[in-house]
Design a protein around this motif. Structure first.
Motif, short mmCIF file in Angstrom:
data_model
loop_
_atom_site.label_atom_id
_atom_site.label_comp_id
_atom_site.label_asym_id
_atom_site.label_seq_id
_atom_site.Cartn_x
_atom_site.Cartn_y
_atom_site.Cartn_z
N CYS A 82 -4.31 -1.90 -6.26
CA CYS A 82 -3.76 -2.65 -5.53
C CYS A 82 -4.39 -3.85 -5.35
O CYS A 82 -4.49 -4.77 -5.20
CB CYS A 82 -3.87 -1.95 -4.27
N SER A 83 -5.24 -3.26 -7.15
CA SER A 83 -6.67 -4.75 -6.66
C SER A 83 -6.07 -4.88 -8.70
O SER A 83 -6.76 -6.06 -8.65
CB SER A 83 -8.42 -3.56 -6.95
N ASP A 84 -5.18 -5.02 -8.79
CA ASP A 84 -4.62 -5.90 -9.44
C ASP A 84 -3.82 -6.26 -9.49
O ASP A 84 -2.51 -6.57 -9.15
CB ASP A 84 -3.76 -4.48 -11.35
N GLU A 85 -4.33 -7.77 -10.11
CA GLU A 85 -3.34 -9.71 -10.36
C GLU A 85 -2.63 -9.16 -10.65
O GLU A 85 -1.81 -10.53 -10.57
CB GLU A 85 -4.60 -10.16 -9.95
N ILE A 98 1.08 -1.01 0.36
CA ILE A 98 0.07 0.18 -0.34
C ILE A 98 0.89 0.82 0.09
O ILE A 98 0.38 2.46 -0.47
CB ILE A 98 -0.54 0.23 1.18
N ILE A 99 1.92 0.46 0.99
CA ILE A 99 2.93 2.10 0.96
C ILE A 99 3.16 2.69 -0.10
O ILE A 99 4.14 3.54 -0.99
CB ILE A 99 4.17 2.28 1.93
N ARG A 100 4.17 1.97 -1.61
CA ARG A 100 4.52 1.32 -2.81
C ARG A 100 3.59 2.19 -3.60
O ARG A 100 3.75 3.38 -4.15
CB ARG A 100 5.10 0.82 -3.07
N PHE A 117 -7.27 -4.82 -0.10
CA PHE A 117 -7.40 -3.62 -0.50
C PHE A 117 -8.90 -2.46 0.20
O PHE A 117 -9.08 -1.63 0.95
CB PHE A 117 -6.92 -3.08 -1.37
N LYS A 118 -9.95 -2.53 -0.90
CA LYS A 118 -11.11 -2.02 -0.65
C LYS A 118 -11.77 -2.83 0.71
O LYS A 118 -11.76 -1.55 1.26
CB LYS A 118 -11.98 -2.95 -2.14
N LYS A 119 -11.51 -3.77 1.34
CA LYS A 119 -11.75 -4.20 2.59
C LYS A 119 -11.35 -3.43 3.58
O LYS A 119 -12.09 -3.11 4.26
CB LYS A 119 -11.97 -5.03 2.54
N LEU A 134 2.28 -4.62 -6.11
CA LEU A 134 0.85 -4.06 -5.00
C LEU A 134 0.01 -4.48 -5.04
O LEU A 134 -1.14 -3.82 -4.47
CB LEU A 134 0.77 -2.50 -6.22
N TYR A 135 -0.21 -6.03 -5.41
CA TYR A 135 -1.75 -6.29 -5.17
C TYR A 135 -2.02 -7.56 -3.74
O TYR A 135 -1.28 -7.28 -3.07
CB TYR A 135 -1.58 -7.75 -6.24
N VAL A 136 -2.99 -6.35 -3.73
CA VAL A 136 -3.61 -5.96 -1.76
C VAL A 136 -4.95 -6.51 -1.96
O VAL A 136 -5.41 -5.97 -2.17
CB VAL A 136 -3.20 -4.85 -1.13
#
Length: 128
Positions: free
Chosen positions: A109-112, A86-88, A122-124, A117-119
């Motif tokens: 963060c949602s890009d698999e 998330i920081i990146r 993230f939305k939750k 960067l994938y988390v």
């Protein structure tokens, strides 16, 4: 404007974490230190502005900066942790657009296809 050269001594652990942060942001030491100095000057100048002092006292209970400054160096060392990703994403967003927004960071963060960067949550995390 004439540039000045500055030399100072800092703790080895702080320097190591600073270098890690530089790696994350792709900034030079000079740029990063100048940003820190600008922040410090702005923070110190609040002492001379009574209106800002009142606001600072109101914000004392929500000192997220103080908490983050302690935790971010630890997160920087753990590249697979969501905090690190998330920081990146934050820094990548700032570099690309000049500011970070939740919408842009959520897309990153949602890009698999981008495991760096994938988390998946993230939305939750951001919509509690």
């Amino acid at each position: 404007m004439i540039d000045k050269s500055v030399t100072f001594t800092i703790d080895a652990d702080i320097y190591e974490k600073f270098c890690i942060a530089l790696n994350l942001t792709n900034e030079t030491k000079d740029v990063a230190v100048e940003k820190c100095m600008r922040w410090y000057i702005a923070k110190a100048s609040q002492i001379y502005n009574p209106k800002l002092l009142v606001r600072e006292n109101e914000d004392a209970n929500s000192d997220f900066y103080g908490k983050a400054i302690q935790r971010i160096p630890v997160w920087a060392l753990k590249s697979n942790q969501y905090n690190n990703k998330i920081i990146r994403a934050y820094f990548k967003t700032v570099v690309a657009t000049g500011r970070a927004t939740i919408d842009i960071m959520e897309r990153l963060c949602s890009d698999e296809n981008n495991p760096e960067l994938y988390v998946p949550t993230f939305k939750k995390i951001t919509h509690r």
